[in-house]
Design an enzyme around this catalytic site. Structure first.
Site, mmCIF file in Angstrom:
data_model
loop_
_atom_site.group_PDB
_atom_site.id
_atom_site.type_symbol
_atom_site.label_atom_id
_atom_site.label_comp_id
_atom_site.label_asym_id
_atom_site.label_seq_id
_atom_site.Cartn_x
_atom_site.Cartn_y
_atom_site.Cartn_z
ATOM 1 N N HIS A 1 0.858 -1.196 0.000
ATOM 2 C CA HIS A 1 0.000 0.000 0.000
ATOM 3 C C HIS A 1 0.894 1.247 0.000
ATOM 4 C CE1 HIS A 1 -2.799 3.071 1.350
ATOM 5 N NE2 HIS A 1 -3.767 2.269 0.946
ATOM 6 N N GLU B 1 -4.048 2.298 -7.126
ATOM 7 C CA GLU B 1 -4.429 3.377 -6.230
ATOM 8 C C GLU B 1 -3.540 4.587 -6.483
ATOM 9 O OE1 GLU B 1 -6.635 1.614 -2.569
ATOM 10 O OE2 GLU B 1 -4.527 1.843 -2.100
HETATM 11 P P1 PGA Z 1 -9.590 5.991 0.428
HETATM 12 O O1 PGA Z 1 -8.376 4.959 0.631
HETATM 13 O O2 PGA Z 1 -10.769 5.214 -0.071
HETATM 14 O O3 PGA Z 1 -9.816 6.598 1.788
HETATM 15 O O4 PGA Z 1 -9.121 7.020 -0.568
HETATM 16 C C1 PGA Z 1 -8.154 3.899 -0.261
HETATM 17 C C2 PGA Z 1 -6.969 3.104 0.201
HETATM 18 O O5 PGA Z 1 -6.004 3.683 0.710
HETATM 19 O O6 PGA Z 1 -6.955 1.858 0.073
#
Ligand code: PGA
Length: 251
Positions: free
Chosen positions: A95, A167
């Site tokens: 992540h 992401e």
């Molecule tokens: P968010 O986070 O939906 O708060 O933008 C997504 C993530 O970090 O997996």
């Protein structure tokens, strides 16, 4: 046809009692939703308690990170077997918060990835560019490097059951979502990179989630894109109704 998968990344939120309550609410609210894999990723301290709530239901369980060694002097870390014995089937790896705040690199993500698949856990491996990288127009290079780095020396059988989460770092927790077109463009690049590594047939089976400020109101448009196979949800996963709304948008 790839099956949708929506996972809630609870990050460093919820005590054990609060986690159990949220898990119960999610189980109730997503009951009856078909064609979507739903996964909850609470903190380590809540994994066993949440497992008691979700086991026997259609909701799965995942860790938020994992070390690659089986055991030893690694203060603060947790092993694949430890996740498995709390009931996890999944683990989030790489992540951007791990990469930014805790020094994760493509190499350590790859070590974790190989240990996870060897243990029988399904990795959800996160990739994505920063705002600076997007503005410098290096998104494609960054994401291709992160994907090929994560999957290095991973055999096709293991790769085929793994999950990638795109992401964009600038969209995480900021309220700024990539447009469905922006997200789809990068998802297609990720699938192309996977095709180069494993061939088109296998790459076509790997699910690619989108993450970054997904909400019930924008989920359906994102999930309608051909290469978007669900979402990794942070903030909106902390509220059962919002999370269930996103799950229903995929169902
Ligand atoms: P968010 O986070 O939906 O708060 O933008 C997504 C993530 O970090 O997996």
């Amino acid at each position: 046809m790839r099956r949708f998968i929506v996972a809630g990344n609870w990050k460093m939120n919820k005590t054990v009692e609060d986690a159990k309550t949220l898990a119960r609410e999610v189980v109730d609210q997503v009951a009856g939703v078909e064609n979507v894999d739903v996964v909850l990723c609470p903190t380590y301290t809540s994994l066993s308690a949440v497992n008691e709530v979700v086991k026997g239901t259609s909701v799965g369980l995942g860790g938020q990170n994992m070390h690659w060694e089986a055991e030893g002097a690694y203060t603060g870390e947790i092993s694949p077997a430890m996740l498995l014995t709390t009931g996890c089937q999944y683990v989030i790896l790489g992540h951007s918060e791990r990469r930014t705040y805790f020094g994760e690199t493509d190499a350590t993500v790859n070590q974790r990835f190989r240990a996870a698949v060897a243990a029988g856990l399904t990795p959800i491996v996160c990739v994505g560019e920063t705002l600076e990288e997007r503005q410098s127009e290096v998104t494609e290079q960054v994401v291709r490097r992160q994907v090929s780095g994560a999957f290095e020396s991973v055999e096709s059988g293991d790769a085929g059951v793994s999950i990638v989460a795109y992401e964009p770092v600038w969209a995480i927790g900021t309220g700024l979502t990539a447009t469905p077109e922006q997200a789809e463009e990068v998802h297609a690049i990720i699938r192309d990179e996977l095709s180069k590594l494993y061939g088109e047939g296998l790459a076509g089976k790997i699910r690619i989630q989108y993450g970054g400020s997904v909400k019930p109101g924008n989920a359906a448009d994102l999930f309608s894109q051909p290469n978007i196979d669900g979402g990794l949800i942070g903030g909106a996963a902390l509220d059962a109704e919002s999370f269930a709304g996103i799950v229903k948008a995929a169902g």
